[in-house]
Motif scaffolding. Sequence first.
Motif, PDB file in Angstrom:
ATOM      1  N   SER A   1       1.657   9.853  -8.833  1.00  0.00           N
ATOM      2  CA  SER A   1       0.574  10.828  -8.975  1.00  0.00           C
ATOM      3  C   SER A   1       1.053  12.166  -8.443  1.00  0.00           C
ATOM      4  O   SER A   1       2.197  12.301  -7.992  1.00  0.00           O
ATOM      5  N   LEU A   2       0.175  13.156  -8.487  1.00  0.00           N
ATOM      6  CA  LEU A   2       0.544  14.475  -7.973  1.00  0.00           C
ATOM      7  C   LEU A   2       0.918  14.408  -6.494  1.00  0.00           C
ATOM      8  O   LEU A   2       1.800  15.121  -6.030  1.00  0.00           O
ATOM      9  N   GLY A   3       0.238  13.541  -5.755  1.00  0.00           N
ATOM     10  CA  GLY A   3       0.491  13.460  -4.326  1.00  0.00           C
ATOM     11  C   GLY A   3       1.692  12.612  -3.941  1.00  0.00           C
ATOM     12  O   GLY A   3       2.181  12.714  -2.811  1.00  0.00           O
ATOM     13  N   THR A   4       2.180  11.772  -4.858  1.00  0.00           N
ATOM     14  CA  THR A   4       3.264  10.844  -4.519  1.00  0.00           C
ATOM     15  C   THR A   4       4.555  11.079  -5.290  1.00  0.00           C
ATOM     16  O   THR A   4       5.590  10.527  -4.933  1.00  0.00           O
ATOM     17  N   CYS A   5       4.514  11.868  -6.370  1.00  0.00           N
ATOM     18  CA  CYS A   5       5.658  11.935  -7.286  1.00  0.00           C
ATOM     19  C   CYS A   5       6.932  12.430  -6.604  1.00  0.00           C
ATOM     20  O   CYS A   5       8.029  11.910  -6.882  1.00  0.00           O
ATOM     21  N   LEU A   6       6.832  13.411  -5.715  1.00  0.00           N
ATOM     22  CA  LEU A   6       8.035  13.937  -5.060  1.00  0.00           C
ATOM     23  C   LEU A   6       8.667  12.904  -4.140  1.00  0.00           C
ATOM     24  O   LEU A   6       9.897  12.751  -4.107  1.00  0.00           O
ATOM     25  N   SER A   7       7.838  12.172  -3.391  1.00  0.00           N
ATOM     26  CA  SER A   7       8.388  11.149  -2.494  1.00  0.00           C
ATOM     27  C   SER A   7       8.942   9.967  -3.285  1.00  0.00           C
ATOM     28  O   SER A   7       9.970   9.387  -2.922  1.00  0.00           O
ATOM     29  N   VAL A   8       8.282   9.594  -4.386  1.00  0.00           N
ATOM     30  CA  VAL A   8       8.787   8.501  -5.224  1.00  0.00           C
ATOM     31  C   VAL A   8      10.137   8.885  -5.822  1.00  0.00           C
ATOM     32  O   VAL A   8      11.064   8.061  -5.889  1.00  0.00           O
ATOM     33  N   TRP A   9      10.272  10.125  -6.243  1.00  0.00           N
ATOM     34  CA  TRP A   9      11.538  10.611  -6.798  1.00  0.00           C
ATOM     35  C   TRP A   9      12.664  10.492  -5.765  1.00  0.00           C
ATOM     36  O   TRP A   9      13.763  10.031  -6.077  1.00  0.00           O
ATOM     37  N   ALA A  10      12.364  10.877  -4.527  1.00  0.00           N
ATOM     38  CA  ALA A  10      13.380  10.802  -3.463  1.00  0.00           C
ATOM     39  C   ALA A  10      13.732   9.352  -3.140  1.00  0.00           C
ATOM     40  O   ALA A  10      14.914   9.011  -2.962  1.00  0.00           O
ATOM     41  N   VAL A  11      12.735   8.486  -3.056  1.00  0.00           N
ATOM     42  CA  VAL A  11      12.977   7.072  -2.743  1.00  0.00           C
ATOM     43  C   VAL A  11      13.785   6.406  -3.852  1.00  0.00           C
ATOM     44  O   VAL A  11      14.710   5.626  -3.590  1.00  0.00           O
ATOM     45  N   ALA A  12      13.435   6.711  -5.118  1.00  0.00           N
ATOM     46  CA  ALA A  12      14.156   6.115  -6.248  1.00  0.00           C
ATOM     47  C   ALA A  12      15.623   6.517  -6.237  1.00  0.00           C
ATOM     48  O   ALA A  12      16.513   5.707  -6.554  1.00  0.00           O
ATOM     49  N   ASP A  13      15.890   7.756  -5.854  1.00  0.00           N
ATOM     50  CA  ASP A  13      17.275   8.214  -5.775  1.00  0.00           C
ATOM     51  C   ASP A  13      18.008   7.558  -4.605  1.00  0.00           C
ATOM     52  O   ASP A  13      19.180   7.183  -4.717  1.00  0.00           O
ATOM     53  N   LEU A  14      17.308   7.377  -3.475  1.00  0.00           N
ATOM     54  CA  LEU A  14      17.921   6.785  -2.285  1.00  0.00           C
ATOM     55  C   LEU A  14      18.327   5.343  -2.520  1.00  0.00           C
ATOM     56  O   LEU A  14      19.387   4.900  -2.059  1.00  0.00           O
ATOM     57  N   TYR A  15      17.497   4.588  -3.259  1.00  0.00           N
ATOM     58  CA  TYR A  15      17.754   3.155  -3.445  1.00  0.00           C
ATOM     59  C   TYR A  15      18.288   2.838  -4.848  1.00  0.00           C
ATOM     60  O   TYR A  15      18.227   1.682  -5.281  1.00  0.00           O
ATOM     61  N   ASP A  16      18.790   3.860  -5.550  1.00  0.00           N
ATOM     62  CA  ASP A  16      19.438   3.662  -6.852  1.00  0.00           C
ATOM     63  C   ASP A  16      18.528   2.955  -7.852  1.00  0.00           C
ATOM     64  O   ASP A  16      18.972   2.065  -8.591  1.00  0.00           O
ATOM     65  N   MET A  17      17.272   3.348  -7.886  1.00  0.00           N
ATOM     66  CA  MET A  17      16.339   2.823  -8.880  1.00  0.00           C
ATOM     67  C   MET A  17      16.308   3.795 -10.054  1.00  0.00           C
ATOM     68  O   MET A  17      15.462   4.695 -10.130  1.00  0.00           O
ATOM     69  N   ASP A  18      17.238   3.652 -10.963  1.00  0.00           N
ATOM     70  CA  ASP A  18      17.431   4.631 -12.022  1.00  0.00           C
ATOM     71  C   ASP A  18      16.203   4.772 -12.921  1.00  0.00           C
ATOM     72  O   ASP A  18      15.809   5.888 -13.274  1.00  0.00           O
ATOM     73  N   GLU A  19      15.604   3.664 -13.295  1.00  0.00           N
ATOM     74  CA  GLU A  19      14.443   3.719 -14.186  1.00  0.00           C
ATOM     75  C   GLU A  19      13.264   4.423 -13.515  1.00  0.00           C
ATOM     76  O   GLU A  19      12.582   5.256 -14.129  1.00  0.00           O
ATOM     77  N   LEU A  20      13.032   4.116 -12.244  1.00  0.00           N
ATOM     78  CA  LEU A  20      11.947   4.756 -11.507  1.00  0.00           C
ATOM     79  C   LEU A  20      12.242   6.237 -11.296  1.00  0.00           C
ATOM     80  O   LEU A  20      11.329   7.078 -11.369  1.00  0.00           O
ATOM     81  N   LYS A  21      13.490   6.577 -11.059  1.00  0.00           N
ATOM     82  CA  LYS A  21      13.862   7.978 -10.867  1.00  0.00           C
ATOM     83  C   LYS A  21      13.581   8.791 -12.123  1.00  0.00           C
ATOM     84  O   LYS A  21      13.034   9.903 -12.049  1.00  0.00           O
ATOM     85  N   VAL A  22      13.925   8.256 -13.273  1.00  0.00           N
ATOM     86  CA  VAL A  22      13.667   8.955 -14.539  1.00  0.00           C
ATOM     87  C   VAL A  22      12.168   9.132 -14.745  1.00  0.00           C
ATOM     88  O   VAL A  22      11.698  10.199 -15.168  1.00  0.00           O
ATOM     89  N   GLN A  23      11.399   8.090 -14.444  1.00  0.00           N
ATOM     90  CA  GLN A  23       9.952   8.148 -14.634  1.00  0.00           C
ATOM     91  C   GLN A  23       9.316   9.180 -13.695  1.00  0.00           C
ATOM     92  O   GLN A  23       8.465   9.975 -14.112  1.00  0.00           O
ATOM     93  N   ALA A  24       9.727   9.186 -12.436  1.00  0.00           N
ATOM     94  CA  ALA A  24       9.166  10.135 -11.480  1.00  0.00           C
ATOM     95  C   ALA A  24       9.560  11.567 -11.830  1.00  0.00           C
ATOM     96  O   ALA A  24       8.738  12.491 -11.744  1.00  0.00           O
TER      97      ALA A  24
ATOM     98  N   THR B   1       0.853  -1.184   0.000  1.00  0.00           N
ATOM     99  CA  THR B   1       0.000   0.000   0.000  1.00  0.00           C
ATOM    100  C   THR B   1       0.889   1.234   0.000  1.00  0.00           C
ATOM    101  O   THR B   1       2.098   1.152   0.253  1.00  0.00           O
ATOM    102  N   LEU B   2       0.287   2.379  -0.277  1.00  0.00           N
ATOM    103  CA  LEU B   2       1.053   3.623  -0.221  1.00  0.00           C
ATOM    104  C   LEU B   2       1.523   3.914   1.192  1.00  0.00           C
ATOM    105  O   LEU B   2       2.486   4.666   1.396  1.00  0.00           O
ATOM    106  N   GLY B   3       0.879   3.291   2.182  1.00  0.00           N
ATOM    107  CA  GLY B   3       1.259   3.510   3.563  1.00  0.00           C
ATOM    108  C   GLY B   3       2.431   2.662   4.015  1.00  0.00           C
ATOM    109  O   GLY B   3       3.164   3.047   4.940  1.00  0.00           O
TER     110      GLY B   3
END
Length: 578
Positions: A113-136, A81-83
């Motif tokens: 989404s608008l409500g999650t994109c900033l946190s997803v971007w930070a998480v993708a950068d923290l865990y070296d998820m390059d593809e997810l980081k580009v998408q976010a 879940t998002l939680g």
Amino acid sequence: MLQNLKELRDTGTLCDITLVVGSREIFAHRAVLAAGSRYFASIYRSDYTETHASRIELGSLDAGGVETVVQYIYTGVIKLTLGNVHVVLAAATHLDVLHLKDYCQQFLSDNISLGTCLSVWAVADLYDMDELKVQALKFILDNFTKIITMEDVLELPMERLLELLLKDELFVDKEEALFELVVKWTKYDVVNRRATFPKLLASLRIPLMELEYVINNMKSEPLLNEFPECLSLTDEAVSYLMRPQLSDLPPTGLNTRPRLGTLKDVIVVCGGQSEAVLEDGSRWTIANVPALAYVIDEDRWVDLKGSPPRNPVEMFNLSDTVYVASRGNHDLRDTSTHRYRFFCYNTKMEYGARWVLPQGMELELPGVMSNMMRGGVLTAVTPQAMFLLDTLGWNSATRSHLRLMFCFDTITKRWQQLSNLPDDLIVGYLKPLVITVGEDLYILNGTTVFKYNQSLGWTRDSFYSLPWHDEVTVLQTWLKANYSGQHYGTLPESSGDLMDITARIRRGFPEPKLEGCSVCVYKKDIYVIGGLKDYFMVDTVYKYDCKEQQWHKLCKLPTPRSCAMCCYAKLPYKAVMH
């Protein structure tokens, strides 16, 4: 076997290891953990202190996240879940659980989404998820016009905000909005952020702002006066804006080049017919001509990339997106229904802007499409909905036309058929005029007006009692009714306050014999594009200045054009570049 192992763990049977996370203890079996986690496998295959210990401390992780990961190792099933996805991802990464990190990455990707994109971007950068980081990051850049108004953007670290401000692809209405964001972000924690203000300000493209805004708004900001380098930037920008040809700033420098995502005010023209003149002087009519965009502040035309749908019948702007409607069935053998498809101009595609058919924007209606009616599809747009009125369906059994009206809700993204249409809604073979004022829809047939409100339903009124809130609505309505080839209804001679308005337009319009032109409004100014005069297509664009109450000859089309459709829209600079 998995089910039996889970039951053993649930009952505490044969458990030989305890994971301690804070104040919580999680019981498990060494062999199961080693089989599902590379972290535990490395411990039990080596000779570490933890190898023979009955308790292992995992204090840096979240207890709920570790419990969820252990459950996944035992069952192969996980409910993200998002939680909980962030704590599960942290535990899965630390414990090196096969595939679970990929599952978390896919879940985050599916829920940007608008409500999650900033946190997803930070998480993708923290865990070296390059593809997810580009998408976010792409989602953030494409939707920054909306993200800029959210509270979450004020909590961004300075490095991340600076990374966004330096991006050429950033979508934003105007550069002034970014300056206001920088000021707001700094004042959100002014004690700790004041020192970063000059660096953020230097990332903005101040010469792209309005001269009056720089002088009256920027220079009056107290933060600027604290830093001499900031005042120097604004003074340099003022010098450039007052005399851009003589400025020392390079015209192609970073600070003066428009962002690819800067939204430009344009008038989009689509459909209709164009005309080509051959060497011998003969004229040929061209159908299915490309869509054009007139960049208002730069006074130039540009072809929109991507071929628009063939034979469009309506055009409108819905939720800041340009739509073109086309009708007809792909399967010519299907005569039981007819179909409308609403293509949007998608400027955020990876390989360039294209006309695409969004999910849900296709509507299939009963009845054979009849060519007997000159009416057909009518569309109108309010801030929350798009309406479609169709009179082309023909019931062969009753030998009568079907009258159907649908509403597309921009929030739920669903079509809903409207019932209880007035019996005399469509008169004869004429195509009535459809306009909207606020949330209300008006269908005009001469002096008869049908009004629809989503709360009150249908009512009938007189033209003279319409709630004309400003003369722009009157002017646009009169022009469409009398000059546009898309509308065949006529307005009555107006009385009272409307008489002066329509009389002034009749006297002042430069081309009283013009037919088949396109009409749209931008900032209360009315644009009349192309048309037919004495059986010849024209390439002239006229503008009615509402403030001066005068007509002006604005510019010329690249080629003559008639019976086209047009609407005002905002398109990113990359879609209308030279």
